[in-house]
Design a protein around this motif. Structure first.
Motif, PDB file in Angstrom:
ATOM      1  N   GLU A  90     -50.848 -65.745 -24.561  1.00  0.00           N
ATOM      2  CA  GLU A  90     -51.527 -64.656 -23.859  1.00  0.00           C
ATOM      3  C   GLU A  90     -50.518 -63.668 -23.293  1.00  0.00           C
ATOM      4  O   GLU A  90     -50.767 -62.463 -23.246  1.00  0.00           O
ATOM      5  CB  GLU A  90     -52.418 -65.218 -22.747  1.00  0.00           C
ATOM      6  CG  GLU A  90     -53.616 -65.996 -23.236  1.00  0.00           C
ATOM      7  CD  GLU A  90     -54.572 -65.162 -24.066  1.00  0.00           C
ATOM      8  OE1 GLU A  90     -54.651 -63.934 -23.836  1.00  0.00           O
ATOM      9  OE2 GLU A  90     -55.232 -65.711 -24.956  1.00  0.00           O
ATOM     10  N   ILE A  94     -49.809 -59.489 -24.667  1.00  0.00           N
ATOM     11  CA  ILE A  94     -49.826 -58.253 -23.885  1.00  0.00           C
ATOM     12  C   ILE A  94     -48.920 -57.202 -24.518  1.00  0.00           C
ATOM     13  O   ILE A  94     -49.302 -56.034 -24.676  1.00  0.00           O
ATOM     14  CB  ILE A  94     -49.391 -58.541 -22.430  1.00  0.00           C
ATOM     15  CG1 ILE A  94     -50.450 -59.387 -21.715  1.00  0.00           C
ATOM     16  CG2 ILE A  94     -49.165 -57.239 -21.669  1.00  0.00           C
ATOM     17  CD1 ILE A  94     -50.019 -59.850 -20.341  1.00  0.00           C
ATOM     18  N   ILE A 115     -53.868 -52.301 -19.001  1.00  0.00           N
ATOM     19  CA  ILE A 115     -54.190 -53.487 -19.804  1.00  0.00           C
ATOM     20  C   ILE A 115     -53.235 -54.626 -19.464  1.00  0.00           C
ATOM     21  O   ILE A 115     -53.634 -55.795 -19.382  1.00  0.00           O
ATOM     22  CB  ILE A 115     -54.130 -53.157 -21.305  1.00  0.00           C
ATOM     23  CG1 ILE A 115     -55.186 -52.107 -21.663  1.00  0.00           C
ATOM     24  CG2 ILE A 115     -54.323 -54.411 -22.149  1.00  0.00           C
ATOM     25  CD1 ILE A 115     -55.130 -51.633 -23.106  1.00  0.00           C
ATOM     26  N   VAL A 119     -54.185 -58.268 -16.373  1.00  0.00           N
ATOM     27  CA  VAL A 119     -54.006 -59.693 -16.664  1.00  0.00           C
ATOM     28  C   VAL A 119     -53.267 -60.371 -15.513  1.00  0.00           C
ATOM     29  O   VAL A 119     -53.661 -61.439 -15.039  1.00  0.00           O
ATOM     30  CB  VAL A 119     -53.243 -59.890 -17.983  1.00  0.00           C
ATOM     31  CG1 VAL A 119     -52.996 -61.364 -18.261  1.00  0.00           C
ATOM     32  CG2 VAL A 119     -54.014 -59.268 -19.143  1.00  0.00           C
ATOM     33  N   GLY A 154     -61.373 -65.172 -23.865  1.00  0.00           N
ATOM     34  CA  GLY A 154     -60.412 -64.777 -24.883  1.00  0.00           C
ATOM     35  C   GLY A 154     -61.103 -64.431 -26.196  1.00  0.00           C
ATOM     36  O   GLY A 154     -60.745 -63.451 -26.861  1.00  0.00           O
ATOM     37  N   SER A 157     -62.965 -61.143 -25.898  1.00  0.00           N
ATOM     38  CA  SER A 157     -62.074 -59.974 -25.941  1.00  0.00           C
ATOM     39  C   SER A 157     -61.954 -59.410 -27.358  1.00  0.00           C
ATOM     40  O   SER A 157     -61.763 -58.203 -27.540  1.00  0.00           O
ATOM     41  CB  SER A 157     -60.682 -60.356 -25.430  1.00  0.00           C
ATOM     42  OG  SER A 157     -60.726 -60.770 -24.083  1.00  0.00           O
ATOM     43  N   ARG A 170     -59.931 -58.811 -20.416  1.00  0.00           N
ATOM     44  CA  ARG A 170     -58.561 -59.284 -20.286  1.00  0.00           C
ATOM     45  C   ARG A 170     -58.265 -59.699 -18.843  1.00  0.00           C
ATOM     46  O   ARG A 170     -57.481 -60.617 -18.589  1.00  0.00           O
ATOM     47  CB  ARG A 170     -57.565 -58.216 -20.742  1.00  0.00           C
ATOM     48  CG  ARG A 170     -57.635 -57.847 -22.203  1.00  0.00           C
ATOM     49  CD  ARG A 170     -57.625 -59.032 -23.125  1.00  0.00           C
ATOM     50  NE  ARG A 170     -56.366 -59.782 -23.069  1.00  0.00           N
ATOM     51  CZ  ARG A 170     -56.180 -60.948 -23.662  1.00  0.00           C
ATOM     52  NH1 ARG A 170     -57.162 -61.528 -24.328  1.00  0.00           N
ATOM     53  NH2 ARG A 170     -55.022 -61.554 -23.571  1.00  0.00           N
ATOM     54  N   LEU A 231     -56.546 -61.507 -31.567  1.00  0.00           N
ATOM     55  CA  LEU A 231     -57.094 -62.006 -30.303  1.00  0.00           C
ATOM     56  C   LEU A 231     -57.867 -63.301 -30.511  1.00  0.00           C
ATOM     57  O   LEU A 231     -57.749 -64.253 -29.728  1.00  0.00           O
ATOM     58  CB  LEU A 231     -58.011 -60.949 -29.676  1.00  0.00           C
ATOM     59  CG  LEU A 231     -57.337 -59.822 -28.900  1.00  0.00           C
ATOM     60  CD1 LEU A 231     -58.384 -58.785 -28.494  1.00  0.00           C
ATOM     61  CD2 LEU A 231     -56.628 -60.346 -27.675  1.00  0.00           C
TER      62      LEU A 231
END
Length: 533
Positions: A90, A94, A115, A119, A154, A157, A170, A231
């Motif tokens: 994860e 990013i 974005i 997170v 997840g 997303s 996210r 993703l």
């Protein structure tokens, strides 16, 4: 004090200890009651039997030491390691997702930064919550719920239709992944003292493997299937974890703390059978403790200094680790340090300028990630020899020394070498912090201590882009000075920690920790590690 023993089988002058538990159930005078009033078929609590029963007792710590490391811990390493792979993937996602969405949805630089930030914001606010849940309801429960949560959001997303939805989803992924460090809490409570540091540091290999796997997956998926498939496929470690979490046992230490001694004995017997070892002879002592997962217990007179110092150490680790990762990209794009200092690094003329990640970019990400392995193995060699405090101090000091050459005008090759060395040492320091933190806190606040430290660390990760990407463009020297200064202060904080945990068993209760500290300070009047009756 009401002392009861359940499921005790008498055989002559000995006691069979199969599923035998001594429970301490509050204070009271049993002397004023008859044996018939005090005892049932499953209870033995007469004064005549007290001295007999207490000749053979053991704690969870003693059982874990007797059982040792074996096949059970190997399987547990793999399962908890999957949660670390999920966390790492994860994080790497990013840096891969942002430029793709920037190009496809024509996002501004600020929108792309959001974005990334959302997170870390989710992690910051959830780390304390997951620690509290794990201390109150169990390590297995907290870790399983956070992984299910992260898997669900997840996958969602991947179907985000617009920018607003990807931002929300996210953020919810970050909220879930904030509980991933609780896997270390659970894992550490099944490890014997001699193997604990080595095992916890080796499980960090799963982090590096997860980051490498994410880069390789992106190289394969992005050119053909796109970011949505990336993703979705990035949730594979979480899917495997959720699929096998039924095997995951609850911590025997936690079961003892909530008074569920029979479950603790059953878990210990399961581990002993799996490892081919014998349980200790005697009766498991279990003392229920209602006060668990309270933030004020981390800030009482006994733990305040340790807690505050650890919060800063975790902040410095995360702040510097993610800082050096971001600086790597910035410096590589400039070509060398001279290009930055002489103004070659400038903002693009258009905020919507689009640059897709190339195969060369993916290779740079891959090599940067592989640089963590040397740091891990070097730290592994010194963590037991020097101790936790000195190892963290050494890593912070060497990180600062490694980035000092960046003040000079050096070429790309030298720049690459010093950045990789710096990343290796800050990664090693981070791993030692993961070893030290669950060792220093007692069972009733261990998960909360890990959670709050992780949350403060995520806050450092949230702040570091403003230096590595904003201040860096105005002053390279000021940026490097902040990282150097922060890590040198963290080195001092590491040496100021009041407790060295190397070779020290995990503490079952803060009361026992205090007794042990007093005994260490006054060897003429030692106190017992076991619970008093």
């Amino acid at each position: 004090m009401h002392v009861s023993v359940r499921h005790v089988e008498l055989r002559g002058d000995a006691i069979s200890t199969k599923l035998s538990v001594v429970s301490l159930q509050g204070e009271g005078d049993i002397m004023g009651r008859s044996d018939e009033d005090q005892c049932t078929e499953y209870e033995i609590c007469t004064t005549a039997s007290l001295s007999f029963l207490f000749t053979a007792t053991f704690t969870v710590e003693e059982a874990v030491e007797a059982i040792g490391f074996g096949r059970f811990q190997t399987k547990l390493s793999i399962l908890t390691g999957l949660s670390w792979m999920a966390d790492a993937m994860e994080m790497m996602l990013i840096s891969i997702l942002a430029p793709e969405l920037h190009c496809e949805w024509r996002l501004s630089s600020f929108q792309v930064a959001c974005i990334t930030s959302v997170v870390f914001i989710g992690m910051f606010f959830s780390a304390y919550l997951w620690g509290n849940v794990s201390d109150k309801y169990g390590r297995k429960f907290g870790l399983t719920v956070c992984m299910v949560w992260t898997l669900y959001y997840g996958l969602l997303s991947a179907f985000a239709p617009v920018y607003g939805w990807i931002l929300v989803l996210r953020g919810l992924v970050g909220f879930g992944i904030g509980g991933a460090p609780q896997s270390v809490t659970l894992y550490s409570e099944f490890l014997p003292t001699k193997a604990r540091a080595t095992c916890i540091m080796l499980i960090e290999i799963f982090w590096a493997l997860g980051a490498v796997f994410e880069v390789l997956l992106a190289m394969l998926i992005m050119p053909t299937l796109g970011w949505r498939w990336l993703l979705g496929l990035s949730t594979l470690p979480m899917l495997l974890f959720v699929g096998f979490c039924f095997w995951l046992p609850e911590s025997a230490r936690f079961d003892v703390l909530i008074g569920n001694g029979h479950s603790a004995v059953a878990t210990l017997q399961r581990i002993a059978a799996d490892n081919g070892k014998a349980m200790p002879k005697g009766i498991l002592t279990a003392k229920r403790q209602e006060a668990r997962g309270r933030i004020r217990d981390l800030l009482n007179t006994q733990y305040r200094r340790t807690t505050l110092l650890l919060w800063f150490i975790w902040f410095a680790n995360s702040f510097s680790y993610y800082g050096i990762v971001l600086l790597t990209t910035e410096l590589f794009q400039a070509g060398d340090i001279c290009g930055v200092t002489q103004g070659a690094k400038t903002e693009p003329s258009c905020s919507l300028e689009c640059n897709y990640l190339t195969r060369a970019d993916y290779k740079d990400l891959l090599w940067t990630t592989l640089a963590e392995f040397p740091g891990l193995f070097i730290t592994l060699l010194v963590v037991d020899r020097l101790g936790r405090k000195k190892s963290m101090t050494l890593c912070f000091v060497l990180f600062s020394l490694s980035i000092l050459p960046l003040y000079a005008c050096i070429g790309r090759m030298a720049l690459t070498i010093f950045i990789f060395i710096a990343r290796g040492f800050i990664s090693g320091g981070y791993q030692v912090a993961f070893v030290y933190t669950p060792e220093v806190f007692p069972t009733e606040t261990r998960a909360l201590g890990m959670g709050t430290c992780s949350g403060i660390g995520r806050f450092g990760a949230l702040l570091t882009p403003f230096l590595a990407q904003v201040l860096f463009r105005k002053s390279v020297y000021a940026t490097l000075s902040v990282y150097c200064g922060c890590c040198l202060l963290a080195a001092v904080a590491s040496m100021c920690l009041p407790i060295e945990t190397s070779g020290r068993g995990l503490q079952e209760s803060s009361h026992l920790t205090q007794q042990q500290t007093m005994a260490d300070a006054n060897p003429q009047n030692p106190s017992s590690d076991g619970p008093a009756v």
